[in-house]
Structure formats: structure tokens, C-alpha cells
Design an enzyme around this catalytic site. Structure first.
Site, short mmCIF file in Angstrom:
data_model
loop_
_atom_site.label_atom_id
_atom_site.label_comp_id
_atom_site.label_asym_id
_atom_site.label_seq_id
_atom_site.Cartn_x
_atom_site.Cartn_y
_atom_site.Cartn_z
N LYS A 25 -5.74 4.74 -7.55
CA LYS A 25 -6.39 4.32 -6.31
C LYS A 25 -7.84 3.91 -6.55
O LYS A 25 -8.34 2.96 -5.95
CB LYS A 25 -6.32 5.45 -5.29
CG LYS A 25 -4.90 5.66 -4.80
CD LYS A 25 -4.88 6.45 -3.49
CE LYS A 25 -3.53 6.39 -2.84
NZ LYS A 25 -2.52 7.25 -3.46
N GLU A 36 -12.12 9.76 2.74
CA GLU A 36 -12.28 8.57 3.57
C GLU A 36 -12.10 8.92 5.04
O GLU A 36 -11.64 10.01 5.38
CB GLU A 36 -11.26 7.50 3.14
CG GLU A 36 -9.82 7.96 3.31
CD GLU A 36 -8.81 6.93 2.81
OE1 GLU A 36 -9.07 6.28 1.80
OE2 GLU A 36 -7.75 6.80 3.45
N HIS A 57 5.85 11.66 5.64
CA HIS A 57 5.10 10.55 5.02
C HIS A 57 6.00 9.58 4.28
O HIS A 57 5.55 8.83 3.43
CB HIS A 57 4.03 11.07 4.07
CG HIS A 57 2.94 11.83 4.76
ND1 HIS A 57 1.94 11.21 5.47
CD2 HIS A 57 2.72 13.16 4.88
CE1 HIS A 57 1.15 12.13 5.99
NE2 HIS A 57 1.60 13.33 5.65
N ARG A 72 6.04 -3.44 -7.59
CA ARG A 72 7.49 -3.47 -7.83
C ARG A 72 8.20 -4.03 -6.60
O ARG A 72 7.57 -4.29 -5.59
CB ARG A 72 7.98 -2.05 -8.07
CG ARG A 72 7.57 -1.16 -6.90
CD ARG A 72 8.14 0.22 -6.94
NE ARG A 72 7.35 1.13 -6.15
CZ ARG A 72 7.48 1.35 -4.85
NH1 ARG A 72 8.39 0.69 -4.17
NH2 ARG A 72 6.72 2.21 -4.21
#
Lengths: 161, 489
Positions: B115, B199, B234, B291
Site C-alpha cells: 500500500k 487515514e 469485508h 489480476r
């Protein structure tokens, strides 16, 4: 238990016969040709209906959805009401695997006293860890599986004294 | 390319092989002992068992898979999704064995796999990001200061994380320190890397992702968006394209941003750029998946483009045979992931034998699976049985078609998310299109499915009652006759 209507278990869910009272039901056709069922003015297409009178099980497709219906007669309900087949009232002496999986961890030992809901072991299935909790208070007599063992559904994992 | 090995299993292996066959390319399957009876094995032109059921000894055994490809003179390896698909080391090993890895370069995989590196790569491309730290934070007091500047609630995320693991929401300042400590230790144990960043937490986010396609010659297009806001744990369960909330202007801006993200890592092949969209329709870059995605069929349905075919063409070094202006959205597509899970019991895996397995058919109905009746659901892999995809001229018609398809998808022996899908298709929030990633938390409860199935079950019970009365009357000796007869004796 002054009930003289059948109850039904439809795809695993119980439906009381009383809840069907007042429905206006009409049926056309027979077992071989298929049925058209009309309930309170709404019609349903029924196919592949098969009634097993001995087992009291009906299987069929209603508007292409598959149903399996167990018919619980008043006689059967009476037996249940008398507690002959009431499993939950019996003492649980074993813990069985709720699903096939791998024994990831065992948190208890033989001879250990455990309380209700205490974690006994972790069963890993489909990349997820599932905690097996104790169904009762008691002493563990025997642990029937080893860590890393692969178990089938309903395999006995633990026996209580 | 004449022969391609598929380093994957189940529905995606079968789906890839279908495109290969259409293109006249031979397919080589590799499978574990647990998958010996799976349809993808019998469909393949060649199939080789590569080891015991555990993924680490079969589908993740890179050296063995590459050896099978070499022994069979394969020109390419398609990694599918999951397993080795985003493993830069594997991509490198494949390439150095002289075989084409069907996917982006190890360099692109590596950048987008971290990330922090991804954030760094897109920095110069003016891509909107969720306000937060650019680098990993380990100093807790400093992190607390930054969190204060961003404003609560904030989100702590593991740098190497994914799939919701290692994420923590901090609602207020007083719980920051303890949550930060736990997040670091969680990241360390789960990923072996304790790096986290913080964040702003978007409280009502929608998950919108853009499909991109880039060739090796610098040409890039986007194939519009997919909305994947209906999630549990999630993870996505229902996806659709196009998204109800995205208009033409927003689509163009998000598409352009996605192409820039792809360019920032010299991307090649198909990839997905994920964004969060807030209530005011501001979008923020989340991550890029290097992908083919699970939910790629909804894009194929609305664009008519076979994404696997495009992957092969790009891998062969061909130039894209269409441009952005040639692409149009036709109708609406929905996908439901059919998992072997019990929605009434917290979506826990439901494993067993499929005593009945009947898939829906019809125009605009597509089922991607690799199962047949009587098969056992293997316990070693992801519990997804199939993807049910529908396509119709409008969203309303697509919802109707999905409901019908769910009804005629008959599975017995295990619990599945089909009933959950039916609940979603019938819920006001989904029908209105006004929903976010909290859909399951906000609207779904165990009783939803039970009540609905009971209501439906009454029809079946009423039928059973009528039939029972009819049939049991036939075999019963009428009482009056019997008593008359006994009197006469």
C-alpha cells in the site's frame, strides 16, 4: 395438546398447520401431469411432486424452487410432546464436530473440569478458525482426536465423564 | 501461444479454459488430490495432480507448477485470482523459466502489492487519496498528533494487509493508543510486517472499482466501473455494473484516474483500480489489484468483451484492437457469489455433500462454477461454490431476472448465500440503489431469511396438506363401512 392438524417442516423450517387455516386452496392436475395450485387467487406451477406416505415426506418444485416437506401428523406431535424424542433434555456426553475440518488447536486436557461455553478446541475449515465451545459444565473424560487431525462431520471430538 | 497452464482451481480455472478453447489454445490443468473429481480437471486438455489437498503443498507449490509447465512445453501460465496470482516472485520464476506469465510484470505486482509503495508511485499523477499518512508509522505519540490533524474517526491499516485483516477504526482520541498498539501487533502476527498507516475513516463509503486493460505498447482503456458495496466480513457478495451512483461525468473522471494509476506502474494486462466514494461523490484511490477479479463477469456482460481473451492477446504482445471511444455500456449486470455459508449463522462455512445441484438457465443468465451433484465441498479452500451472473436491458429487469434465477438454483445438502441474495434483491435499499458498504450491518438480520422462507414455505405446506388429505383418504378404509360390517357379525 388438543391439536388435530398436521404441522410441516418445509426445507428445514417448521410451519404450523394452524397458520394455514383460512387459506383458500385449489388444486388442478395429478401427480403424473403436474399441478396448478391456486391459493387465495394466486397460482403456482408445481412439478415433480413425489409423496412418500410411509416416510410422510413430500418433495416437489414450486415455480422452479425445490422443496422438501416433512409432514408431522397429530399422532407424531403427541409423541414429541410426551418427550420421548426430546434430545435436548438429555445430558450431552459428547462433543461432535459441527463440520468437517482440521483440528487446529486443543485447549483442554483429559481430566480437566470445564464450564459452559469454555473454548475446547479450534477447528479449521475453509481458511477460517472455528472455536468449539463446551456445551455443558463437567469433566473431560477423553479427547478423541489429535492436533492436526482431519475430522469428518459429526466425528466425536471429546467425551465427558 | 499454443498451450497454457492454469495455476488455479475451481470455477476460475474452468472459466479460463473456456476462453482458451474458443481461441484454439490447449489447456493444462494442475490439481490437488482434493479436486480430482472437479469438472475443471476433466474439461482440461491435459491434467496433472500436483500434490495433497493443502494449498501450500499444491496450488502454492510454485516450483512444482513451473516444472509441469516445462515438461509439457507450455508457452504461458495463467494464475487466475488468489493463490500465486499476485506473487511477484512467482511471476519472476515463470519468466526466467522462459514461460510467459499472463499478467503484469513482477515490478507492477510488487509496487501495487504494498500500500505504501502504491501511494508513493501514484503521488505524481494527481490521484485523489484519502487524507492520511504517506509513510509507515511506528511512533505512537507522533501518530496520535497526525490523527488529531486528520480528525476522528480514523482508520488504522496494515501496510501489507488485505481482505479486511489488520484494520481498525478509532472513534475518538482516548482509545487511539490502545488501538494503535493492537493494530501493530496484529499486523506483525498476520503478515510478519508491523508497518501500519493511518487515514481518515469515510463513514458511509461505497466501493466502486474500475476495470482497466493495458497492452505492452502503452495503450490503455478502462471498461467502466463495478459497484461492490454489498459485503460481509469485508468481502464482496453482490456486485453490479454499472453503478447507480456513477454518472457519465464521474465515470469519465474515475476512468481517467484509474488509467493513470495503471500507468504509474507501467501496467500490462487486465487490472482493477479500487476506489472509495463518499456521500458527496468524492472518490479516493484505495488500491490496485494486479489480476483478473472474481467479479469480472459483470463487466464482460455489459461490454461484450471477453477479459480472459484480452489477457491472452496482451500476453502475446498484440496491440489492443479497440479504443476507449469504441467501448459502450449495454444494459445492466448483477453478480451473486454463491458461498457454502450459513447467512443465518454469521456466514460461517457450511460444508458437506451437495445432494442436489441444479443451476438456473436462460438468456442472460450465466453460472461460473466447477461443481456437480454429489460432490463434497472441499474444506481446504475458499467456500465459493459459484458465481451467478445475470444481464438485462435495465437494472430493474436485471433484479427481476436474478430473483428468478436464485429460485431455480436448487442446492440441497449445504447452506448457501442464495437466500441472502434473494433478501438483497428484495430490499428497498438495494432496489433504490442507495446503499453503502454497511448494507449487511444496517439491514440484514438472521430473521430476514427465516421469515421470508417461512412465508414462502406456507405455499408448500398448503400443497402438502391438500395432497396428504387426498392421498391418505385413498388408502384409509372408510370408518362407516367398517362399523357396519362388524355389527353384522
Amino acid at each position: 395438546m388438543e391439536n388435530n392438524t398436521n404441522n410441516y417442516i418445509v426445507n428445514g423450517r417448521e410451519i404450523e398447520g394452524e397458520s394455514l387455516e383460512g387459506l383458500h386452496v385449489q388444486l388442478k392436475g395429478d401427480l403424473s401431469t403436474g399441478h396448478l395450485l391456486n391459493i387465495d387467487g394466486k397460482s403456482y406451477q408445481i412439478k415433480e411432486a413425489k409423496l412418500d406416505l410411509d416416510q410422510k415426506i413430500l418433495s416437489c418444485k414450486i415455480d422452479s424452487k425445490y422443496y422438501e416437506i416433512e409432514i408431522i401428523t397429530p399422532f407424531h406431535q403427541m409423541i414429541q410432546g410426551m418427550g420421548f424424542s426430546d434430545v435436548s433434555a438429555m445430558e450431552v456426553n459428547e462433543v461432535k464436530a459441527p463440520m468437517p475440518g482440521l483440528v487446529f488447536d486443543i485447549m483442554v486436557a483429559e481430566g480437566q473440569e470445564v464450564t459452559l461455553d469454555e473454548p475446547l478446541m479450534i477447528l479449521e475449515a475453509m481458511k477460517m478458525e472455528n472455536i468449539i465451545k463446551s456445551p455443558r459444565e463437567g469433566t473431560i473424560k477423553k479427547i478423541k482426536v489429535n492436533k492436526t487431525a482431519s475430522v469428518e462431520k459429526n466425528a466425536v471430538l471429546i467425551e465427558f465423564e | 501461444m499454443k498451450k497454457i497452464l492454469i495455476a488455479n482451481r475451481g470455477e476460475i480455472a474452468l472459466r479460463i479454459m473456456r476462453s482458451l478453447r474458443k481461441m484454439g489454445i490447449e489447456s493444462v490443468a494442475v490439481y490437488s488430490e482434493a479436486d480430482i473429481n472437479s469438472p475443471f480437471v476433466s474439461y482440461a486438455d491435459y491434467a496433472f495432480c500436483i500434490g495433497p489437498p493443502a494449498s501450500s503443498e499444491s496450488y502454492l507449490n510454485a516450483a512444482h507448477i513451473i516444472q509441469v509447465a516445462l515438461d509439457n512445453n507450455c508457452d504461458g501460465i495463467h494464475p487466475g485470482y488468489g493463490f500465486l496470482s499476485e506473487n511477484a516472485v512467482f511471476a519472476e520464476q515463470v519468466t526466467s523459466a522462459g514461460i510467459k506469465f499472463i499478467g503484469p510484470s513482477p515490478h507492477s505486482i510488487r509496487i501495487m502489492g504494498s500500500k505504501l509503495d502504491a501511494k508513493d508511485a501514484v503521488k505524481n499523477y494527481d490521484i485523489p487519496m484519502v487524507p492520511g499518512t504517506d509513510t509507515a508509522i511506528t511512533d505512537i505519540p507522533e501518530a496520535k498528533n497526525i490523527a488529531g490533524t486528520i480528525g476522528y474517526p480514523i482508520l488504522i491499516k496494515a501496510s501489507a494487509g488485505g481482505g479486511g485483516k489488520g484494520m481498525r477504526i478509532v472513534e475518538s482520541e482516548d482509545e487511539f493508543i490502545s488501538q494503535m498498539e493492537r493494530a501493530i501487533s496484529e499486523a506483525e502476527s498476520a503478515f510478519g510486517d508491523g508497518a501500519v498507516f493511518i487515514e481518515k475513516y469515510i463513514s458511509s463509503p461505497r466501493h466502486i472499482e474500475i476495470q482497466v486493460l493495458c497492452d505492452a505498447h502503452g495503450n490503455a482503456v478502462h471498461l467502466f466501473e463495478r459497484e461492490c458495496s454489498v459485503q460481509r466480513r469485508h468481502q464482496k457478495v453482490v456486485e453490479e455494473a454499472p453503478a447507480t451512483v456513477v454518472d457519465k461525468d464521474l465515470r469519465a473522471r474515475m476512468g481517467e484516474a484509474a488509467i493513470k494509476v495503471a500507468k504509474s506502474c507501467n501496467y500490462e494486462g487486465v487490472g482493477t483500480v479500487e476506489f472509495l466514494l463518499d456521500e458527496d461523490k468524492n472518490f479516493y484511490f484505495l488500491e490496485m489489484n494486479t489480476r483478473l477479479q472474481v467479479e469480472h463477469p459483470v463487466t464482460e456482460m455489459i461490454t461484450g468483451v471477453d477479459l480472459v481473451e484480452q489477457q491472452i492477446k496482451v500476453a502475446r504482445g498484440e496491440i489492443l484492437d479497440f479504443q476507449q471511444k469504441d467501448l459502450n455500456i449495454s444494459g445492466h449486470a448483477l453478480e451473486l457469489r454463491v458461498y457454502a455459508e450459513d447467512p443465518e449463522n454469521n456466514f460461517l462455512p457450511s460444508i458437506g455433500r451437495m445432494d442436489k445441484y441444479e443451476i438456473p438457465k436462460g438468456e442472460g443468465v450465466r453460472v461460473d462454477d466447477s461443481f456437480k451433484e454429489g460432490m463434497q465441498i472441499p474444506i481446504y479452500y475458499d467456500p465459493m461454490i459459484a458465481k451467478l451472473i445475470v444481464h438485462a436491458p435495465t437494472r430493474d429487469l436485471a433484479i427481476q431476472k436474478m430473483r428468478k434465477a436464485i429460485r431455480s438454483y436448487n442446492i440441497k445438502g449445504i447452506k448457501t448465500t442464495l437466500g441472502f441474495g434473494d433478501f438483497v434483491m428484495d430490499s428497498d435499499a438495494f432496489i433504490s440503489g442507495n446503499y453503502d458498504t454497511h448494507f449487511v450491518k444496517k439491514y440484514f438480520s438472521n430473521e430476514n431469511i427465516a421469515d421470508k422462507e417461512k412465508e414462502e414455505g406456507r405455499v408448500a405446506a398448503a400443497f402438502a396438506q391438500l395432497l396428504w388429505e387426498q392421498e391418505s383418504a385413498k388408502i384409509r378404509v372408510p370408518k362407516s363401512t367398517q362399523s357396519n360390517w362388524s355389527k353384522q357379525n
